[in-house]
Design a protein around this motif. Structure first.
Motif, short mmCIF file in Angstrom:
data_model
loop_
_atom_site.label_atom_id
_atom_site.label_comp_id
_atom_site.label_asym_id
_atom_site.label_seq_id
_atom_site.Cartn_x
_atom_site.Cartn_y
_atom_site.Cartn_z
N ILE A 15 -4.85 -5.11 10.69
CA ILE A 15 -4.22 -3.81 10.48
C ILE A 15 -3.12 -3.57 11.50
CG2 ILE A 15 -4.62 -1.31 10.53
CD1 ILE A 15 -7.39 -1.81 9.39
N VAL A 16 -3.42 -3.87 12.75
CA VAL A 16 -2.42 -3.68 13.81
C VAL A 16 -1.23 -4.61 13.61
CG1 VAL A 16 -2.00 -3.95 16.28
CG2 VAL A 16 -4.11 -2.88 15.50
N GLY A 17 -1.53 -5.89 13.33
CA GLY A 17 -0.45 -6.85 13.15
C GLY A 17 0.44 -6.53 11.97
N HIS A 18 -0.15 -6.10 10.87
CA HIS A 18 0.65 -5.75 9.70
C HIS A 18 1.47 -4.48 9.95
CE1 HIS A 18 -2.34 -8.18 7.02
NE2 HIS A 18 -1.46 -8.95 7.65
N PHE A 19 0.91 -3.55 10.71
CA PHE A 19 1.68 -2.35 11.05
C PHE A 19 2.89 -2.71 11.91
CE2 PHE A 19 2.68 1.33 13.69
CZ PHE A 19 2.81 2.33 12.73
N SER A 20 2.73 -3.70 12.78
CA SER A 20 3.85 -4.10 13.63
C SER A 20 4.99 -4.73 12.85
CB SER A 20 3.36 -5.07 14.72
OG SER A 20 3.06 -6.34 14.16
N LEU A 21 4.74 -5.11 11.58
CA LEU A 21 5.78 -5.67 10.73
C LEU A 21 6.64 -4.60 10.06
CD1 LEU A 21 3.71 -8.47 8.92
CD2 LEU A 21 5.26 -8.77 10.86
N PHE A 22 6.22 -3.36 10.13
CA PHE A 22 6.91 -2.28 9.42
C PHE A 22 8.40 -2.17 9.73
CE2 PHE A 22 3.47 0.87 7.77
CZ PHE A 22 2.88 -0.17 7.06
N PRO A 23 8.86 -2.39 10.98
CA PRO A 23 10.30 -2.28 11.25
C PRO A 23 11.16 -3.24 10.43
CG PRO A 23 9.08 -2.22 13.30
CD PRO A 23 8.10 -2.58 12.23
N LEU A 24 10.55 -4.30 9.88
CA LEU A 24 11.32 -5.23 9.07
C LEU A 24 11.72 -4.63 7.73
CD1 LEU A 24 9.27 -8.52 9.62
CD2 LEU A 24 11.43 -7.91 10.69
N PHE A 25 11.01 -3.58 7.31
CA PHE A 25 11.24 -2.97 5.99
C PHE A 25 11.66 -1.52 6.20
CE2 PHE A 25 7.61 -5.83 6.27
CZ PHE A 25 8.09 -6.92 5.56
N PHE A 26 12.92 -1.33 6.49
CA PHE A 26 13.38 -0.03 6.97
C PHE A 26 14.05 0.82 5.90
CE2 PHE A 26 16.30 -3.47 8.07
CZ PHE A 26 17.42 -3.12 7.34
N THR A 27 14.17 0.33 4.67
CA THR A 27 14.77 1.15 3.63
C THR A 27 13.73 2.06 3.00
OG1 THR A 27 14.40 -0.56 1.95
CG2 THR A 27 16.49 -0.62 3.13
N LYS A 28 14.18 3.18 2.45
CA LYS A 28 13.26 4.17 1.91
C LYS A 28 12.46 3.63 0.72
CE LYS A 28 15.99 8.20 3.30
NZ LYS A 28 16.72 9.41 2.82
N GLN A 29 13.08 2.76 -0.07
CA GLN A 29 12.42 2.26 -1.27
C GLN A 29 11.17 1.45 -0.94
OE1 GLN A 29 15.57 2.03 -0.52
NE2 GLN A 29 16.77 2.97 -2.18
N GLU A 30 11.17 0.79 0.23
CA GLU A 30 10.03 -0.07 0.58
C GLU A 30 8.94 0.68 1.35
OE1 GLU A 30 13.28 -1.45 0.68
OE2 GLU A 30 12.59 -2.31 -1.20
N HIS B 279 9.14 -14.14 17.17
CA HIS B 279 9.40 -13.20 16.09
C HIS B 279 8.12 -12.45 15.77
CE1 HIS B 279 10.89 -11.51 12.35
NE2 HIS B 279 12.06 -12.07 12.54
N GLU B 280 8.24 -11.17 15.37
CA GLU B 280 7.04 -10.39 15.06
C GLU B 280 6.25 -11.00 13.91
OE1 GLU B 280 10.67 -8.50 13.22
OE2 GLU B 280 10.07 -9.27 15.17
N LYS B 281 6.89 -11.77 13.03
CA LYS B 281 6.19 -12.41 11.92
C LYS B 281 5.22 -13.49 12.40
CE LYS B 281 10.22 -13.14 10.11
NZ LYS B 281 11.36 -13.58 9.26
N ALA B 282 5.38 -13.94 13.65
CA ALA B 282 4.49 -14.98 14.18
C ALA B 282 3.05 -14.52 14.30
CB ALA B 282 5.00 -15.47 15.54
N ILE B 283 2.80 -13.20 14.21
CA ILE B 283 1.42 -12.71 14.27
C ILE B 283 0.62 -13.21 13.08
CG2 ILE B 283 1.87 -10.57 13.02
CD1 ILE B 283 -0.48 -11.07 16.05
N LEU B 284 1.29 -13.58 11.99
CA LEU B 284 0.59 -14.11 10.82
C LEU B 284 -0.06 -15.45 11.13
CD1 LEU B 284 3.17 -13.29 7.99
CD2 LEU B 284 1.06 -12.08 8.53
N LEU B 285 0.49 -16.19 12.07
CA LEU B 285 -0.10 -17.47 12.47
C LEU B 285 -1.44 -17.27 13.16
CD1 LEU B 285 0.25 -20.51 12.55
CD2 LEU B 285 1.63 -20.27 14.62
#
Length: 511
Positions: free
Chosen positions: A395-410, A365-371
């Motif tokens: 910075i790169v790892g956090h940017f790769s998490l962006f697809p998880l938050f796909f609504t306009k409000q976030e 999972h892309e969240k595994a980059i936090l480990l």
């Protein structure tokens, strides 16, 4: 300062209560319902919901404890048949549960920050910026308090274990890591670092020239028994009730569901993302050239979590990912064996084990980059080269998490979180190493080339937002983003070799 930072960040998390929630919200609500409403022998059998319980037993008991409080907020959330239930009180309680359990992370970060300050020979006041950089991690804030997870709670236990090892309290460290494994088995990724360090530096005696003493000592046997009893005891308490009911095989089948496929639906930016892209590109090219006539299409980008087959390239079985992962972590494990009694080398080996598993593991999972990012936030204060890797990779790892938050409000939230944490981290680390800025347009700890590369994410992000607003955003666009991210992580990997060099240099000095 400690409680002030915790209070302020907790208040910020309160503001995210109405934010977007992923399916993980329903997953954890369902797990609370299962552990509260059903007998023990039904926990790992029940299939009322598609989100079946697939974490180790201690996490099931953690959900059981949360459910004991949840019943006072809304008892209906604990009914197994109430699928996708999300009343106002349910959302409030589950959000509060994540915020409250983050106190474990705050405690673990505090312990590790003090050990980092000691190693850097800094005054006690220097603990505060170290703590703030780690506790305010942007990825954790987004994943736990918007997407919905308990990574902060789990990372806190990992940091407690690391802190105890840095304090030379190895048995306590092993105990907390065993607890962590029985909460979430993804931490098996870093288990080789624990095994090698505890065996080599704690259990086995060392000769004057740094080699393993072959002749057994009473202290060696005593430490082996103590360490083994601690770890086995935790596993016995965790799995014992299910073994007694003859359900060990059923539990293990839930923990390791290999039919989920090579890649997660969103594609973590690792080696297999590049492999999947290559198969897609080859399939498209061969069809256009008339070299293949099959009508079968690769389905790795349809957004579904399932087992998929490649069209042109060979499909990858789990065994291949295991072999590649082991090969990737062997160098750091070997150097850890050759440089005993250095707990900071253990932390570096832990990071590299997590990184190798992220790059080559099965269904990552892309969240595994936090480990990788979170422990790297400890060693980044020791050497400037590691600080540069941390800033760049975070910075790169956090940017790769962006697809998880796909609504306009976030969208403004995730952008602000990434910018604020990235800028603050680079500024603090730049001041820590007295690193002068090359110019006003460069980050304090990064070179001009690295800064320009990071700025390249701005047009990528804008392009994705335009596609989304035009309702053209699909998993194929997520694929393109992951392909771009893999190239950046490859550069991070090259920089990351500096940690190998640091460990190897110390090995040469000791020998």
């Amino acid at each position: 300062m400690f409680w002030f930072v915790v209070l302020v960040l907790s208040c910020l998390k309160f503001l995210l209560l109405p934010a977007y929630r992923s399916t993980d919200f329903e997953v954890h609500r369902n797990w609370m319902a299962i552990t509260y409403s059903l007998p023990l022998d039904q926990w790992y059998v029940n299939e009322t919901s598609e989100w079946t319980l697939d974490y180790p037993p201690l996490f099931a008991w953690f959900e059981w404890v949360l459910a004991r409080v949840a019943c006072y907020f809304d008892p209906n959330m604990l009914k197994v048949t109430f699928l996708n239930y999300a009343s106002t009180m349910t959302v409030l309680y589950m959000r509060l549960a994540v915020i409250f359990t983050d106190l474990v992370y705050a405690y673990g970060v505090r312990l590790c920050s003090e050990e980092v300050a000691k190693s850097c020979k800094k005054q006690h006041s220097q603990v505060d910026p170290i703590f703030l950089v780690l506790f305010s991690n942007g990825g954790l804030l987004l994943v736990d308090h918007i997407h919905y997870q308990y990574n902060g709670f789990l990372s806190g236990i990992l940091f407690i274990s690391i802190a105890r090892l840095l304090q030379k309290r190895e048995i306590e460290s092993a105990f907390w890591f065993a607890v962590l494994l029985n909460l979430k088995h993804i931490y098996l990724y870093v288990a080789p670092a624990y095994f090698v360090y505890l065996l080599r530096s704690y259990c086995l005696a060392t000769t004057k020239d740094g080699r393993v003493c072959i002749r057994p000592h009473f202290s060696t046997i005593y430490r082996l028994v103590s360490l083994g009893a601690t770890v086995i005891g935790v596993f016995a308490i965790s799995f014992g009730p299910f073994i007694a009911k003859g359900q060990l095989t059923q539990v293990l089948s839930r923990l390791f569901p290999f039919k989920r496929g090579l890649s997660h639906a969103y594609w973590a930016p690792n080696f297999w993302a590049l492999y999947n892209f290559a198969d897609k590109a080859l399939s498209f090219t061969c069809r256009k050239m008339g070299l293949v006539t099959t009508t079968r299409m690769a389905s790795m980008t349809d957004g579904l979590v399932r087992e998929s087959q490649h069209v042109i390239l060979p499909s990858i079985p789990p065994l291949v990912t295991l072999i590649l992962t082991v090969i990737s972590i062997l160098p750091c494990v070997r150097m850890l064996w050759n440089s005993p009694h250095n707990p900071w080398h253990f932390v570096r080996a832990l990071i590299l084990c997590a990184f190798g598993s992220f790059m080559f593991g099965w269904h990552v999972h892309e969240k595994a980059i936090l480990l990788v990012i979170l422990p790297l936030g400890l060693v980044c204060w020791l050497h400037k080269a590691e600080a540069k890797v941390f800033v760049f990779l975070s910075i790169v790892g956090h940017f790769s998490l962006f697809p998880l938050f796909f609504t306009k409000q976030e969208t403004p939230i995730k952008v602000c979180v990434l910018l604020l944490h990235g800028l603050y981290t680079s500024h603090v680390l730049g001041a820590h190493f007295h690193e002068p800025r090359k110019s006003r347009l460069t980050l304090p700890i990064c070179s001009r080339l690295e800064t320009k590369y990071l700025l390249g994410f701005i047009p990528i992000f804008l392009f994705q937002e335009v596609q989304r607003s035009a309702q053209m955003y699909s998993f194929h666009h997520l694929k393109n983003e992951s392909f771009i991210d893999i190239s950046v992580l490859h550069i991070s990997d090259l920089m990351y070799k500096k940690q190998h060099e640091t460990m190897e240099r110390n090995v040469i000095i000791q020998v």
